[in-house]
Design an enzyme around this catalytic site. Sequence first.
Site, PDB file in Angstrom:
ATOM      1  N   ARG A 176     102.750  24.705  42.188  1.00  0.00           N
ATOM      2  CA  ARG A 176     101.869  25.183  41.115  1.00  0.00           C
ATOM      3  C   ARG A 176     100.423  25.189  41.605  1.00  0.00           C
ATOM      4  O   ARG A 176      99.601  25.968  41.138  1.00  0.00           O
ATOM      5  CB  ARG A 176     101.990  24.314  39.854  1.00  0.00           C
ATOM      6  N   TYR A 218      89.644  46.964  29.862  1.00  0.00           N
ATOM      7  CA  TYR A 218      91.104  46.968  29.750  1.00  0.00           C
ATOM      8  C   TYR A 218      91.508  46.356  28.399  1.00  0.00           C
ATOM      9  O   TYR A 218      90.894  45.397  27.937  1.00  0.00           O
ATOM     10  CB  TYR A 218      91.691  46.147  30.912  1.00  0.00           C
ATOM     11  N   ASP A 247      85.666  43.833  37.096  1.00  0.00           N
ATOM     12  CA  ASP A 247      87.081  44.182  37.244  1.00  0.00           C
ATOM     13  C   ASP A 247      87.145  45.421  38.141  1.00  0.00           C
ATOM     14  O   ASP A 247      86.707  46.501  37.759  1.00  0.00           O
ATOM     15  CB  ASP A 247      87.692  44.455  35.858  1.00  0.00           C
ATOM     16  N   LYS A 283      98.641  46.503  40.071  1.00  0.00           N
ATOM     17  CA  LYS A 283      98.395  47.943  40.142  1.00  0.00           C
ATOM     18  C   LYS A 283      98.311  48.405  41.600  1.00  0.00           C
ATOM     19  O   LYS A 283      99.288  48.317  42.312  1.00  0.00           O
ATOM     20  CB  LYS A 283      97.131  48.290  39.352  1.00  0.00           C
TER      21      LYS A 283
HETATM   22  C1  LIG Z   1      96.505  46.235  34.173  1.00  0.00           C
HETATM   23  C2  LIG Z   1      95.091  45.855  34.146  1.00  0.00           C
HETATM   24  C3  LIG Z   1      94.703  44.539  33.851  1.00  0.00           C
HETATM   25  C4  LIG Z   1      95.704  43.462  33.493  1.00  0.00           C
HETATM   26  O1  LIG Z   1      96.556  43.168  34.548  1.00  0.00           O
HETATM   27  P1  LIG Z   1      98.054  42.598  34.376  1.00  0.00           P
HETATM   28  O2  LIG Z   1      98.467  42.344  35.782  1.00  0.00           O
HETATM   29  O3  LIG Z   1      98.863  43.639  33.677  1.00  0.00           O
HETATM   30  O4  LIG Z   1      97.947  41.348  33.561  1.00  0.00           O
HETATM   31  C5  LIG Z   1      93.347  44.242  33.874  1.00  0.00           C
HETATM   32  N1  LIG Z   1      92.416  45.171  34.157  1.00  0.00           N
HETATM   33  C6  LIG Z   1      92.750  46.450  34.434  1.00  0.00           C
HETATM   34  C7  LIG Z   1      91.669  47.439  34.722  1.00  0.00           C
HETATM   35  C8  LIG Z   1      94.084  46.838  34.439  1.00  0.00           C
HETATM   36  O5  LIG Z   1      94.404  48.115  34.688  1.00  0.00           O
END
Ligand SMILES: *Cc1c(COP(=O)(O)O)cnc(C)c1O
Length: 396
Positions: free
Chosen positions: A62, A115, A187, A212
């Site tokens: 963890r 997001y 982000d 992604k």
């Molecule tokens: C998908 C996404 C997230 C969240 O990510 P997860 O892995 O689905 O929790 C955050 N920011 C952006 C821009 C995203 O496309």
Amino acid sequence: MTNNKWDDIKPGTKAVWAGEEKSFLEGAAQVPVVNSVSYTHDDVDEWLDVALGERKGHIYSRNTNPTVDVFEEKMRVLEDAEAATSFSTGMAAISGIMFALLSPGQRVVSVKDTYGGTSVVFMEHLPRFNINVTMCETHDQDAIEAEALKGCDLLYLETPTNPTMKVLDLQRLIAAGKKVGAIVVVDNTFATPINQNPLALGADLVVHSATKFIGGHSDALGGIVCGSKDLIDKLYSFREINGATLDAHSAYLLLRGLKTLKLRIDQQNSNALALATYLEAHPKVEQVFYPGLENDPGYNIAKEQMRGFSGMLSFSLKGGFEKVREFLPQIRFAHRAAHLGGVETIIGPPRTTSHVELSEADRQKLGIPESLIRCSVGIEDIGDIIADFDQALESI
Ligand SMILES: *Cc1c(COP(=O)(O)O)cnc(C)c1O
């Protein structure tokens, strides 16, 4: 800067080699998936040193894990950061940043187009802890800058944004955040480290949903934050206890995906630009949102701060949502899904995915047309993708 030995090395090389220059267990040339929950220590003194962080090693997965370590190191190098720590998902990383670094009474400034999950943290969860969040109009850089300059503890930026690909002026807004002593977070999920490095523009932390483009194969969830050792240590201490740890198998899949990051992103940048250019000229298309198009409002800033315009675009059809209903089933080479960043093209209307819970009026306020289709352009041969979109548009 911070990665002296990587200073002159280009991203494509970093993606392949960072964290993998030496061999692993028993001389393995490839990263082993270490599924072990714990690590044995025959020598009590050595065990104590590892537990106190005075010697390299692992105690419990963890906290740290050898496979996960390699993933963190590769991302650290790709973002040219001092340190990096991973999470089970992008949302675990984003909420981890908020809950590890903010305290009651503090103030966050951000934008409306973050997001969806991030806006839920802003609207529902932070206020429960008496943390005030101001979400500015995403297109209005003057307003964002002014709000930040009023004073805030954390400035949270995301660019390009979902789903209308708005571009924030990172240099300018980061400077405003730094001026008032805020922690500035970006982000970078849509851009990836191939196209944009917010830390180089002065941000304190860069966060990715590794689910992604980082993984790129739509088969693993993960999150990663890169930044100064000081801040990353705080996030790590929180995550270790909060427990949103990245799994070793997912870390392996993300690492495997990362090796081709440069190739994939280069191809997706050029495919998206070609598809956007095609769509812009089509009589059934109302509007195309892509910062790589010269008449896009984000073009000039994107050109300054990005090396490529990303594989994400969106477009609206003339004739409203009825046309979306007709168009989507006609497409052969795209998943119709709430996802992005894979090697395959993925399409979905924000009206049924990211923004399904809003009313039509609220979507309108956010500048999201009812007939908008978000498109994550894959690595396929672009001629086939354009031909596919062409026949689907022909049929509606
Ligand atoms: C998908 C996404 C997230 C969240 O990510 P997860 O892995 O689905 O929790 C955050 N920011 C952006 C821009 C995203 O496309």
